[in-house]
Design a protein around this motif. Structure first.
Motif, mmCIF file in Angstrom:
data_model
loop_
_atom_site.group_PDB
_atom_site.id
_atom_site.type_symbol
_atom_site.label_atom_id
_atom_site.label_comp_id
_atom_site.label_asym_id
_atom_site.label_seq_id
_atom_site.Cartn_x
_atom_site.Cartn_y
_atom_site.Cartn_z
ATOM 1 N N VAL A 113 0.852 -1.193 0.000
ATOM 2 C CA VAL A 113 0.000 0.000 0.000
ATOM 3 C C VAL A 113 0.889 1.244 0.000
ATOM 4 O O VAL A 113 1.677 1.447 0.929
ATOM 5 C CB VAL A 113 -0.929 0.016 1.229
ATOM 6 N N PRO A 114 0.800 2.074 -1.023
ATOM 7 C CA PRO A 114 1.714 3.217 -1.132
ATOM 8 C C PRO A 114 1.137 4.500 -0.550
ATOM 9 O O PRO A 114 -0.066 4.625 -0.315
ATOM 10 C CB PRO A 114 1.873 3.357 -2.650
ATOM 11 N N GLY A 115 2.010 5.458 -0.335
ATOM 12 C CA GLY A 115 1.591 6.816 -0.031
ATOM 13 C C GLY A 115 0.964 7.010 1.333
ATOM 14 O O GLY A 115 1.222 6.278 2.292
ATOM 15 N N GLN B 253 0.269 5.284 6.160
ATOM 16 C CA GLN B 253 0.553 5.927 7.438
ATOM 17 C C GLN B 253 -0.621 5.751 8.413
ATOM 18 O O GLN B 253 -1.642 5.148 8.083
ATOM 19 C CB GLN B 253 0.825 7.413 7.202
ATOM 20 N N ASN B 254 -0.444 6.265 9.622
ATOM 21 C CA ASN B 254 -1.512 6.223 10.623
ATOM 22 C C ASN B 254 -1.938 4.785 10.934
ATOM 23 O O ASN B 254 -3.111 4.495 11.129
ATOM 24 C CB ASN B 254 -2.728 7.028 10.129
ATOM 25 N N GLY B 255 -0.991 3.870 10.966
ATOM 26 C CA GLY B 255 -1.296 2.473 11.250
ATOM 27 C C GLY B 255 -1.493 1.611 10.029
ATOM 28 O O GLY B 255 -1.614 0.389 10.130
ATOM 29 N N GLY B 256 -1.526 2.237 8.853
ATOM 30 C CA GLY B 256 -1.650 1.477 7.612
ATOM 31 C C GLY B 256 -3.083 1.171 7.243
ATOM 32 O O GLY B 256 -4.030 1.441 7.979
ATOM 33 N N THR B 257 -3.233 0.600 6.033
ATOM 34 C CA THR B 257 -4.551 0.272 5.498
ATOM 35 C C THR B 257 -4.554 -1.184 5.058
ATOM 36 O O THR B 257 -3.787 -1.566 4.168
ATOM 37 C CB THR B 257 -4.901 1.195 4.315
ATOM 38 N N THR B 258 -5.388 -1.987 5.663
ATOM 39 C CA THR B 258 -5.437 -3.425 5.380
ATOM 40 C C THR B 258 -6.801 -3.895 4.908
ATOM 41 O O THR B 258 -6.960 -5.042 4.483
ATOM 42 C CB THR B 258 -5.060 -4.229 6.637
ATOM 43 N N GLY B 259 -7.808 -3.056 4.985
ATOM 44 C CA GLY B 259 -9.143 -3.444 4.560
ATOM 45 C C GLY B 259 -9.670 -4.639 5.329
ATOM 46 O O GLY B 259 -9.464 -4.774 6.533
ATOM 47 N N ASN C 180 -8.510 -9.371 -6.738
ATOM 48 C CA ASN C 180 -7.823 -8.766 -5.593
ATOM 49 C C ASN C 180 -6.388 -9.282 -5.513
ATOM 50 O O ASN C 180 -5.986 -9.908 -4.552
ATOM 51 C CB ASN C 180 -8.580 -9.086 -4.304
ATOM 52 N N THR C 181 -5.628 -9.014 -6.558
ATOM 53 C CA THR C 181 -4.258 -9.504 -6.612
ATOM 54 C C THR C 181 -3.306 -8.539 -5.950
ATOM 55 O O THR C 181 -3.521 -7.335 -5.936
ATOM 56 C CB THR C 181 -3.815 -9.700 -8.070
ATOM 57 N N CYS C 182 -2.259 -9.086 -5.379
ATOM 58 C CA CYS C 182 -1.222 -8.258 -4.765
ATOM 59 C C CYS C 182 0.033 -8.330 -5.622
ATOM 60 O O CYS C 182 0.299 -9.336 -6.272
ATOM 61 C CB CYS C 182 -0.884 -8.781 -3.356
ATOM 62 N N GLY C 183 0.779 -7.270 -5.602
ATOM 63 C CA GLY C 183 2.029 -7.254 -6.338
ATOM 64 C C GLY C 183 2.833 -6.055 -5.906
ATOM 65 O O GLY C 183 2.291 -5.107 -5.349
ATOM 66 N N SER C 184 4.122 -6.098 -6.124
ATOM 67 C CA SER C 184 4.969 -5.001 -5.706
ATOM 68 C C SER C 184 4.590 -3.725 -6.435
ATOM 69 O O SER C 184 4.545 -3.695 -7.658
ATOM 70 C CB SER C 184 6.436 -5.353 -5.961
ATOM 71 N N PHE C 185 4.336 -2.659 -5.681
ATOM 72 C CA PHE C 185 4.043 -1.373 -6.313
ATOM 73 C C PHE C 185 5.304 -0.840 -6.973
ATOM 74 O O PHE C 185 5.225 -0.191 -7.997
ATOM 75 C CB PHE C 185 3.534 -0.385 -5.271
#
Length: 369
Positions: free
Chosen positions: A54-56, A60-66, A364-369
């Protein structure tokens, strides 16, 4: 090691980095709530629900994980979609096919924490209503830790009736909008308002494909205004919020203004591509805007950077301008981000973003930004 060998290793690393981790109808619309619950399925062990890249500002603020690795609920109809989004027990919503939002059926997504909404390949949410009261697709209010990925939001076309955007974030924190496309919104494509904070839009495409409708009560005959951040100069409670990143986004043909227009906040626009030849102005620095415009590519547009007021700080850093007219420079010195982000050279932005922005994933694929 020679240059060719180094290049081969580099390309192989990039390919590995973008390798995916897969994600993988039930019931009738008459009992949509039950359909949502019965559609809930065990998560495949191969699916990675928490993407570490997750970029940008959303990192921050604990991150975003949904919704993370929670069980997902598959939806294919409006009733199922509405029920799944409004159900606080559903943490991952998988959207397939084209779902039409009925007139006045804008989905209200409120007061939830930790949720992912994503589309399979080609998933699309469509609204055909241009009226002030009944337009719009989704309104997200007072939500935290939300991920929206790989979805197409399609409106009926711009019409200045003070109607609704395709999507709006209202007083939300830690939201990641990734690999989506929002086009032809009545009022706008995707707006952010009311103290929303720690937001990232990445690889998201904004466009207008339909002819704007003239004669609206708002007085603007061509309201193809894509993204508004901050609703009013008088909304001073927004000070200290609107920390937003636009990374590798594409303001594509048809966009006329608000790419984005910013009030307050610290907005980082990095490695984005602007190529709408109907543009009047692109990035608009409004009241107390604090904007870092970094390594973007502007092609055949008017006024890449509009310095609207004297109370702004805009840093324009190493951008590429081709066939543009109007202002290209900043004013004063904008903020320095507290995060690091993988950055393309400005000469590589057009190819990368035009190929990758939008709902280009399989799910909902993950990959290196």
């Amino acid at each position: 090691m020679n240059f060719k060998t180094k290049l081969t290793i580099f390309l192989f690393t990039i390919i590995l980095g973008f390798s995916s981790c897969n994600t993988d109808d039930v019931a009738s619309e008459q009992n949509a709530e039950n359909a949502v619950l019965s559609a809930t399925e065990n998560v495949s062990t191969s699916r990675v629900g928490v993407c570490s890249e997750v970029p940008g500002w959303a990192s921050q603020n604990g991150g975003t994980t949904g919704g993370g690795t929670s069980a997902e609920t598959a939806v294919t109809t409006y009733a199922q979609l509405k029920a799944a989004i409004e159900n606080t027990s559903v943490k991952v919503v998988k959207v397939s096919g084209t779902i039409t939002i009925p007139s006045g059926g804008r989905i209200s997504f409120q007061d939830q924490t930790g949720k992912t909404i994503y589309g399979t390949s080609g998933a699309k949410l469509v609204s055909n209503d241009q009226t002030k009261a009944n337009s719009g697709i989704i309104y997200v209010k007072r939500c935290k830790n939300i991920i929206i990925r790989n979805l197409i939001f399609e409106g009926p076309g711009a019409y200045d009736t003070d109607g609704w955007d395709n999507a709006t974030l209202d007083d939300c924190q830690n939201v990641w909008v990734d690999h989506c496309e929002s086009r032809d919104g009545v009022d706008g494509n995707f707006d952010v308002k009311n103290k929303s904070d720690y937001i990232t839009f990445s690889y998201t495409k904004f466009s207008y494909l339909k002819t704007p409708k003239a004669g609206g009560s708002g007085g603007t005959d061509d309201h193809r205004f894509s993204n508004l951040i901050g609703s009013s100069d008088s909304a001073t409670a927004d000070r200290g919020t609107f920390r937003i990143t636009f990374a590798r986004c594409w303001w594509a043909p048809g966009c006329r203004e608000r790419m984005p227009r910013v009030r307050f906040g610290k907005v980082h626009i990095i490695n984005c591509y602007f190529n709408s030849t109907v543009s009047n102005k692109c990035i608009a620095a409004g009241f107390e805007a604090n904007i870092r415009v970094e390594k973007n590519s502007f092609e055949n547009v008017k006024t890449p950077i509009d310095l609207m007021t004297g109370l702004t700080a805009v840093s324009a850093i190493d951008n590429l301008f081709s066939g543009t007219s109007g202002n290209q420079v900043g004013k004063n010195t904008a903020f320095t981000p507290p995060y690091t982000i993988v950055t393309l050279d400005k000469s590589a932005v057009k190819a990368d973003v035009s190929a990758g922005a939008g709902a280009t994933f399989a799910g909902n694929t993950c990959g290196s930004f």
